[in-house]
Write an enzyme that holds these catalytic residues in place. Structure first.
Site, PDB file in Angstrom:
ATOM      1  N   HIS A 176      -5.601   3.545  -1.624  1.00 11.97           N
ATOM      2  CA  HIS A 176      -6.936   3.904  -1.123  1.00 11.97           C
ATOM      3  C   HIS A 176      -7.248   5.329  -1.564  1.00 11.97           C
ATOM      4  O   HIS A 176      -6.630   6.276  -1.081  1.00 11.97           O
ATOM      5  CB  HIS A 176      -6.920   3.795   0.414  1.00 11.97           C
ATOM      6  CG  HIS A 176      -8.255   4.027   1.056  1.00 11.97           C
ATOM      7  ND1 HIS A 176      -8.435   3.900   2.420  1.00 11.97           N
ATOM      8  CD2 HIS A 176      -9.459   4.359   0.553  1.00 11.97           C
ATOM      9  CE1 HIS A 176      -9.710   4.148   2.709  1.00 11.97           C
ATOM     10  NE2 HIS A 176     -10.341   4.436   1.594  1.00 11.97           N
ATOM     11  N   HIS A 211      -3.586  -4.717   7.641  1.00 12.01           N
ATOM     12  CA  HIS A 211      -3.721  -3.551   8.525  1.00 12.01           C
ATOM     13  C   HIS A 211      -2.849  -3.719   9.766  1.00 12.01           C
ATOM     14  O   HIS A 211      -2.982  -4.699  10.495  1.00 12.01           O
ATOM     15  CB  HIS A 211      -5.164  -3.270   8.951  1.00 12.01           C
ATOM     16  CG  HIS A 211      -5.368  -1.801   9.218  1.00 12.01           C
ATOM     17  ND1 HIS A 211      -5.040  -1.224  10.413  1.00 12.01           N
ATOM     18  CD2 HIS A 211      -5.781  -0.789   8.421  1.00 12.01           C
ATOM     19  CE1 HIS A 211      -5.276   0.078  10.356  1.00 12.01           C
ATOM     20  NE2 HIS A 211      -5.720   0.360   9.149  1.00 12.01           N
ATOM     21  N   ARG A 242      -6.843  12.643   0.767  1.00 13.19           N
ATOM     22  CA  ARG A 242      -5.729  13.069   1.631  1.00 13.19           C
ATOM     23  C   ARG A 242      -4.404  12.441   1.212  1.00 13.19           C
ATOM     24  O   ARG A 242      -3.355  12.943   1.567  1.00 13.19           O
ATOM     25  CB  ARG A 242      -6.024  12.771   3.098  1.00 13.19           C
ATOM     26  CG  ARG A 242      -5.995  11.312   3.434  1.00 13.19           C
ATOM     27  CD  ARG A 242      -6.188  11.069   4.906  1.00 13.19           C
ATOM     28  NE  ARG A 242      -7.571  11.262   5.315  1.00 13.19           N
ATOM     29  CZ  ARG A 242      -8.088  10.702   6.416  1.00 13.19           C
ATOM     30  NH1 ARG A 242      -7.335   9.976   7.201  1.00 13.19           N
ATOM     31  NH2 ARG A 242      -9.351  10.878   6.729  1.00 13.19           N
ATOM     32  N   GLY A 254       1.149  -1.399   4.343  1.00 14.31           N
ATOM     33  CA  GLY A 254       1.503  -0.067   3.871  1.00 14.31           C
ATOM     34  C   GLY A 254       2.310   0.757   4.839  1.00 14.31           C
ATOM     35  O   GLY A 254       3.526   0.934   4.689  1.00 14.31           O
ATOM     36  N   HIS A 255       1.640   1.252   5.870  1.00 11.78           N
ATOM     37  CA  HIS A 255       2.230   2.288   6.723  1.00 11.78           C
ATOM     38  C   HIS A 255       3.611   1.912   7.249  1.00 11.78           C
ATOM     39  O   HIS A 255       4.551   2.704   7.188  1.00 11.78           O
ATOM     40  CB  HIS A 255       1.262   2.590   7.888  1.00 11.78           C
ATOM     41  CG  HIS A 255       1.726   3.675   8.786  1.00 11.78           C
ATOM     42  ND1 HIS A 255       2.432   3.438   9.939  1.00 11.78           N
ATOM     43  CD2 HIS A 255       1.626   5.013   8.680  1.00 11.78           C
ATOM     44  CE1 HIS A 255       2.718   4.589  10.518  1.00 11.78           C
ATOM     45  NE2 HIS A 255       2.240   5.555   9.774  1.00 11.78           N
ATOM     46  N   ARG A 292      -9.413   8.103  -1.049  1.00 12.32           N
ATOM     47  CA  ARG A 292     -10.400   8.535  -0.047  1.00 12.32           C
ATOM     48  C   ARG A 292     -11.241   9.685  -0.572  1.00 12.32           C
ATOM     49  O   ARG A 292     -10.803  10.452  -1.424  1.00 12.32           O
ATOM     50  CB  ARG A 292      -9.683   8.996   1.228  1.00 12.32           C
ATOM     51  CG  ARG A 292      -9.225   7.857   2.103  1.00 12.32           C
ATOM     52  CD  ARG A 292      -8.579   8.408   3.380  1.00 12.32           C
ATOM     53  NE  ARG A 292      -8.382   7.353   4.331  1.00 12.32           N
ATOM     54  CZ  ARG A 292      -9.267   7.016   5.278  1.00 12.32           C
ATOM     55  NH1 ARG A 292     -10.377   7.696   5.424  1.00 12.32           N
ATOM     56  NH2 ARG A 292      -9.016   6.021   6.100  1.00 12.32           N
ATOM     57  N   ASN A 310       0.855  -1.181   0.000  1.00  8.96           N
ATOM     58  CA  ASN A 310       0.000   0.000   0.000  1.00  8.96           C
ATOM     59  C   ASN A 310       0.900   1.243   0.000  1.00  8.96           C
ATOM     60  O   ASN A 310       1.683   1.457   0.937  1.00  8.96           O
ATOM     61  CB  ASN A 310      -0.903  -0.043   1.241  1.00  8.96           C
ATOM     62  CG  ASN A 310      -1.832   1.141   1.308  1.00  8.96           C
ATOM     63  OD1 ASN A 310      -1.428   2.267   1.043  1.00  8.96           O
ATOM     64  ND2 ASN A 310      -3.073   0.914   1.674  1.00  8.96           N
ATOM     65  N   GLU A 347     -10.797  -9.572   2.807  1.00 12.68           N
ATOM     66  CA  GLU A 347      -9.547  -9.208   3.471  1.00 12.68           C
ATOM     67  C   GLU A 347      -9.851  -9.096   4.960  1.00 12.68           C
ATOM     68  O   GLU A 347     -10.703  -8.296   5.366  1.00 12.68           O
ATOM     69  CB  GLU A 347      -8.995  -7.888   2.917  1.00 12.68           C
ATOM     70  CG  GLU A 347      -7.670  -7.530   3.593  1.00 12.68           C
ATOM     71  CD  GLU A 347      -6.884  -6.457   2.879  1.00 12.68           C
ATOM     72  OE1 GLU A 347      -6.904  -6.400   1.627  1.00 12.68           O
ATOM     73  OE2 GLU A 347      -6.225  -5.670   3.587  1.00 12.68           O
ATOM     74  N   THR A 399      -8.355   3.491   8.331  1.00 14.40           N
ATOM     75  CA  THR A 399      -9.542   2.644   8.340  1.00 14.40           C
ATOM     76  C   THR A 399      -9.630   1.940   9.689  1.00 14.40           C
ATOM     77  O   THR A 399      -8.743   1.180  10.052  1.00 14.40           O
ATOM     78  CB  THR A 399      -9.451   1.608   7.200  1.00 14.40           C
ATOM     79  OG1 THR A 399      -9.072   2.301   6.014  1.00 14.40           O
ATOM     80  CG2 THR A 399     -10.771   0.913   6.983  1.00 14.40           C
ATOM     81  N   HIS A 454       0.987   6.268   1.737  1.00 15.08           N
ATOM     82  CA  HIS A 454       1.681   7.255   2.566  1.00 15.08           C
ATOM     83  C   HIS A 454       2.878   7.904   1.885  1.00 15.08           C
ATOM     84  O   HIS A 454       3.416   8.882   2.391  1.00 15.08           O
ATOM     85  CB  HIS A 454       1.981   6.673   3.939  1.00 15.08           C
ATOM     86  CG  HIS A 454       0.696   6.364   4.659  1.00 15.08           C
ATOM     87  ND1 HIS A 454      -0.258   7.334   4.877  1.00 15.08           N
ATOM     88  CD2 HIS A 454       0.170   5.203   5.108  1.00 15.08           C
ATOM     89  CE1 HIS A 454      -1.312   6.778   5.461  1.00 15.08           C
ATOM     90  NE2 HIS A 454      -1.071   5.486   5.619  1.00 15.08           N
ATOM     91  N   GLU A 493      -8.548   0.367  -2.946  1.00 17.43           N
ATOM     92  CA  GLU A 493      -9.399   0.374  -1.753  1.00 17.43           C
ATOM     93  C   GLU A 493     -10.386   1.516  -1.907  1.00 17.43           C
ATOM     94  O   GLU A 493      -9.986   2.645  -2.223  1.00 17.43           O
ATOM     95  CB  GLU A 493      -8.560   0.577  -0.502  1.00 17.43           C
ATOM     96  CG  GLU A 493      -7.641  -0.587  -0.214  1.00 17.43           C
ATOM     97  CD  GLU A 493      -6.781  -0.320   1.006  1.00 17.43           C
ATOM     98  OE1 GLU A 493      -6.880   0.771   1.597  1.00 17.43           O
ATOM     99  OE2 GLU A 493      -5.998  -1.200   1.359  1.00 17.43           O
TER     100      GLU A 493
END
Ligand code: PXP
Length: 251
Positions: A55, A202, A61, A224-225, A57, A19, A163, A113, A22, A82
């Protein structure tokens, strides 16, 4: 010589979807073009990542509309979009035709999320969206809490993929974490028994990924993060490679 095909009876290869939201978060902090999530997608492709997750959004963002086509053009990796279950996002998905669309709950004020989609409680709202994505050849995934009623709801909706939300597992400690891991493993098995391909994601990190990666039915993790955070210190190439190694070790 053994007639067994090596690895044939064990779990299949676990795919890693990266992901890249970021990278766009950092770009947007200054409003320019750097760092470009497209460059991140190219690096993920070069080091053997299996997919790109992004994602889009409602508030844009991180990933923006124009990023989607650029990411799709930059690599051959499947794009997993996403998206919230809204008409706006449905129209965008139908326009871009990503390989997969993962339907997520979305609240404007959340930082990330926060929970799974209530697929059970929202059948009537989700059904036409799942159908229209599927009709367009987009593989639909539902981001759900690891609960039997959500798997059942995914079956009723005809979603080929779920998922499983690993956020609770990632944040818990001790016995609570072990219990959450058992829930994820049980729901991965339940999904697979019912013909649904289970994915998970996540909050996964180098420290907590292996027990999840060891669940044999899981086909894909989306991370991701943590990977983008580690990339600040070691580079994205190294962080994706390290995660890949840990996932392979766990299988
Ligand atoms: N899977 C889904 C459905 C998500 O919404 C997210 C976060 O956008 C992730 C995976 C990746 O989570 P993390 O950034 O915590 O690794």
């Amino acid at each position: 010589m053994s007639a067994l095909i090596p690895g044939h009876l064990g779990p299949g290869r676990l795919r890693l979807g990266v992901n890249i939201d970021h990278v766009a978060t950092i770009r947007n902090a200054r409003g320019g073009a750097h760092p470009d999530p497209v460059r991140a997608a190219e690096i993920v492709a070069a080091v053997g990542g299996d997919g790109i997750t992004a994602h889009l959004r409602e508030d844009r963002r991180h990933i923006r509309d124009e990023d989607l086509a650029r990411i799709q053009a930059a690599t051959d990796l499947p794009l997993n979009l996403e998206m919230a279950a809204t008409e706006e996002m449905l129209a965008i998905a139908l326009r871009h035709k990503p390989h997969a669309a993962c339907i997520v709950p979305e609240r404007r004020e959340e930082r990330t999320t926060e929970g799974g989609l209530d697929a059970a409680g929202q059948h009537n709202r989700l059904a036409p969206i799942v159908a229209r994505l599927s009709d367009a050849g987009i593989r639909v995934s539902l981001f759900i809490a690891p609960e039997p009623r959500q798997i059942e709801a995914a079956m009723k909706l005809g979603a080929p993929v779920v998922e499983l939300h690993t956020g609770e597992y990632a944040h818990a400690t001790g016995e609570a974490r072990a219990a959450e891991l058992r829930r994820i493993a049980d729901m991965a098995a339940l999904a697979a028994r019912n013909g649904i391909e289970p994915h998970a994601g996540h909050g996964l990190t180098y420290d907590n990924v292996q027990p999840v990666a060891a669940i044999p039915q899981l086909a894909e993790l989306n991370i991701g993060h943590y990977l983008i955070g580690e990339a600040i210190f070691t580079g994205l190439e190294a962080s994706v490679r390290r995660m890949r190694e840990l996932m392979d070790e766990a299988r």
